[in-house]
Design an enzyme around this catalytic site. Structure first.
Site, PDB file in Angstrom:
ATOM      1  N   LYS A   1       0.710  -1.053   0.047  1.00 52.51           N
ATOM      2  CA  LYS A   1      -0.058   0.129  -0.086  1.00 52.51           C
ATOM      3  C   LYS A   1       0.593   1.357  -0.094  1.00 52.51           C
ATOM      4  O   LYS A   1       0.314   2.101  -0.455  1.00 52.51           O
ATOM      5  CB  LYS A   1      -1.032   0.052   1.444  1.00 52.51           C
ATOM      6  CG  LYS A   1      -2.230  -0.762   1.075  1.00 52.51           C
ATOM      7  CD  LYS A   1      -3.196  -0.132   0.263  1.00 52.51           C
ATOM      8  CE  LYS A   1      -4.834  -0.757   0.233  1.00 52.51           C
ATOM      9  NZ  LYS A   1      -5.393  -0.203  -0.583  1.00 52.51           N
TER      10      LYS A   1
ATOM     11  N   ASP B   1      -8.396   0.174   6.389  1.00 55.86           N
ATOM     12  CA  ASP B   1      -8.469  -1.241   7.222  1.00 55.86           C
ATOM     13  C   ASP B   1      -7.166  -1.707   7.686  1.00 55.86           C
ATOM     14  O   ASP B   1      -7.107  -2.679   8.186  1.00 55.86           O
ATOM     15  CB  ASP B   1      -9.246  -2.549   6.136  1.00 55.86           C
ATOM     16  CG  ASP B   1     -10.597  -2.113   5.749  1.00 55.86           C
ATOM     17  OD1 ASP B   1     -11.283  -1.919   6.974  1.00 55.86           O
ATOM     18  OD2 ASP B   1     -10.884  -1.980   4.764  1.00 55.86           O
TER      19      ASP B   1
END
Length: 401
Positions: free
Chosen positions: A77, A120
């Site tokens: 990410k 998340d």
């Protein structure tokens, strides 16, 4: 081993037209890779070849881009978050992204900026990491049920981390509202009206891993993959990577499969909709694939998937758990891959097909055979170590009753 049947809904993309995106070109991917390669400690993540498993499954080759080795973050990410923050700072201070220097900018900035996001887990950690590298502030919001390990990993990077009592999509809305009230910059991997540029940068940042994989396949004398399996939350990773790969190989020559948990399958439902419009999924979105627990498609990613994806898959959590166990217990000389819940669903789908009583029909439906070269993306390692052990050691989410 006995056969067993896991729930997998496989649908052909009824809206496919092969239209390429102008946002995820080779030129944009090279720009992102040039930025990432300038970060201290950068190296390409491994492209692992699971040759023994491919033979067992009746395939030509299984290749795994292993993002568990991305810097020290155990997930892909940061590629998006860091690139977007760098682009934001370049706009703010009138700098050239092609000459971006972390250390110089950190020393030159006199007034700190605050970057806010909802996550998340992995996206928020990437934003926190980039803000920390640049001496900036980060505020990260997480939905209810967030694992303590994921919260602590974000806090360890100097960010403020707030766990809400909401699902992911409502947490995004809270982050946007609070950022507006405090004049913070939102760094989110989905888009909405008036918020397009930053999520586009994030998705372009993800193309670094795809460009690396293309170069690594060439080094391994692999001409091209026949298949790519991509997991989707909002569809940012899937859209960015598929957009780039389709531009390189041609969408008609690449059998692309987009996979989601059945409790948060907004991309799948959009793909089977009558008109190709985005379909939102409400509710708790509860799944072990927490990085994919998103109910609203990214409006930038969805057109790429609508136009170029071959198939959409909605599956239950046991598919991801199966993938984690197969990755962690390799056959023969295959390397061991440590894969988290969201990272393993692609291999889990291949394994679920292999052990299914209707294997031959499923293989035919997905165009898989002895000549297939399947590219998988392990998007994360054991980012929640306790749950990883519960699944891989303890047999949580079993495949057989």
């Amino acid at each position: 081993m006995s056969t067993f049947s896991l729930n997998m809904e496989i649908a052909d993309n009824r809206h496919y037209n092969g239209q390429l995106s102008s946002l995820f070109t080779a030129a944009e991917a090279k720009k992102a890779l040039a930025f990432h390669s300038g970060i201290e400690g950068y190296q390409s993540t491994p492209l692992q070849s699971l040759d023994c498993l491919a033979k067992e499954f009746g395939l030509g080759k299984i290749l795994v881009k292993d993002e568990a080795h991305r810097f020290d973050l155990n997930a892909f990410k940061m590629l998006g978050g860091a690139y977007a923050i760098a682009r934001l700072l370049c706009d703010e201070f009138k700098l050239d992204i092609n000459a971006f220097d972390f250390d110089k900018l950190k020393n030159d900035i006199t007034e700190k900026m605050t970057f806010a996001t909802a996550t998340d887990g992995n996206h928020g950690r990437g934003v926190a990491w980039a803000a920390n590298k640049l001496g900036q502030n980060a505020v990260v919001y997480m939905p209810k049920g967030a694992a303590v390990e994921r919260v602590n990993s974000i806090k360890s990077l100097g960010a403020e981390c707030i766990v809400t009592d909401m699902n992911y999509d409502d947490t995004v809305r809270l982050a946007i509202k609070t950022a507006a009230q405090n004049n913070w910059k939102v760094v989110q991997d989905t888009a909405w009206e008036g918020y397009q540029e930053i999520p586009t940068w994030i998705m372009q940042g993800y193309t670094t891993l795809a460009l690396e994989a293309v170069e690594q396949m060439a080094e391994q004398n692999v001409k091209a993959p026949t298949h790519v399996f991509l997991q989707a939350g909002v569809g940012a990773l899937a859209g960015g990577v598929l957009g780039y790969l389709a531009s390189i190989y041609g969408p008609d020559k690449l059998h692309s499969v987009v996979i989601e948990p059945e409790t948060a399958d907004c991309i799948y439902r959009s793909g089977i909709s009558a008109n190709g419009e985005m379909v939102n999924v409400d509710g708790s979105l509860d799944t072990i694939m927490v990085g994919l627990a998103c109910g609203e498609p990214n409006p930038i990613g969805w057109p790429v998937l609508r136009d170029c994806a071959t198939q959409f898959v909605s599956c239950d959590d046991a598919v991801a758990a199966l993938g984690m166990r197969v990755f962690g217990n390799p056959l023969g000389t295959d390397p061991r891959v440590v894969s988290g819940e969201s990272g393993a669903v692609g291999l889990g789908l291949l394994a679920a097909i292999h052990f299914h009583k209707d294997k031959a029909d499923l293989m035919q439906k997905m165009g898989l055979n002895k000549d297939s070269v399947v590219l998988l993306i392990n998007t994360e390692g054991d980012t929640d170590p306790l749950n990883y052990r519960d699944i891989v050691w303890g047999g949580k989410y079993p495949t057989m009753a």
